[in-house]
Design a protein around this motif. Structure first.
Motif, PDB file in Angstrom:
ATOM      1  N   GLU A  52      27.602  22.774  23.772  1.00 37.66           N
ATOM      2  CA  GLU A  52      29.115  23.622  23.204  1.00 37.66           C
ATOM      3  C   GLU A  52      30.306  22.235  23.884  1.00 37.66           C
ATOM      4  O   GLU A  52      31.060  21.557  23.261  1.00 37.66           O
ATOM      5  CB  GLU A  52      29.494  24.602  24.299  1.00 37.66           C
ATOM      6  CG  GLU A  52      28.727  25.967  23.340  1.00 37.66           C
ATOM      7  CD  GLU A  52      28.772  27.016  23.891  1.00 37.66           C
ATOM      8  OE1 GLU A  52      29.190  27.421  25.332  1.00 37.66           O
ATOM      9  OE2 GLU A  52      28.428  27.959  23.380  1.00 37.66           O
ATOM     10  N   THR A  64      32.249  20.347  21.175  1.00 35.05           N
ATOM     11  CA  THR A  64      34.274  20.344  21.155  1.00 35.05           C
ATOM     12  C   THR A  64      34.555  19.224  20.781  1.00 35.05           C
ATOM     13  O   THR A  64      36.106  18.954  20.162  1.00 35.05           O
ATOM     14  CB  THR A  64      34.071  21.406  22.284  1.00 35.05           C
ATOM     15  OG1 THR A  64      33.436  22.685  22.486  1.00 35.05           O
ATOM     16  CG2 THR A  64      35.642  21.586  22.622  1.00 35.05           C
ATOM     17  N   ASN A 102      36.760  18.190  18.275  1.00 43.29           N
ATOM     18  CA  ASN A 102      38.768  17.144  18.036  1.00 43.29           C
ATOM     19  C   ASN A 102      38.339  15.580  17.884  1.00 43.29           C
ATOM     20  O   ASN A 102      39.752  15.396  17.282  1.00 43.29           O
ATOM     21  CB  ASN A 102      38.376  17.686  19.469  1.00 43.29           C
ATOM     22  CG  ASN A 102      39.428  18.715  20.138  1.00 43.29           C
ATOM     23  OD1 ASN A 102      38.557  19.428  19.443  1.00 43.29           O
ATOM     24  ND2 ASN A 102      38.712  18.804  20.996  1.00 43.29           N
TER      25      ASN A 102
END
Length: 53
Positions: A42, A46, A50
């Motif tokens: 995860e 992320t 981003n």
């Protein structure tokens, strides 16, 4: 028998002993590893999302 093969057999025997002797703790250990891997995945997702947003 070379040392690498012997170490592998010893590792498998140790894991089997741990699973047979203490199955509850072995299951908890596996759950902790899976949770760590999930959290790491995860975090990578992320990070990558981003970068591209």
């Amino acid at each position: 028998m070379n040392a690498k093969k012997l170490a592998g057999i010893a590792a498998v025997a140790l894991v089997l002993f741990f699973v047979i002797a203490q199955p509850g703790q072995a299951a908890g250990f596996v759950n902790n590893i899976i949770g760590f891997l999930r959290d790491a995945a995860e975090a990578v997702i992320t990070f990558v999302s981003n970068i591209f947003t």
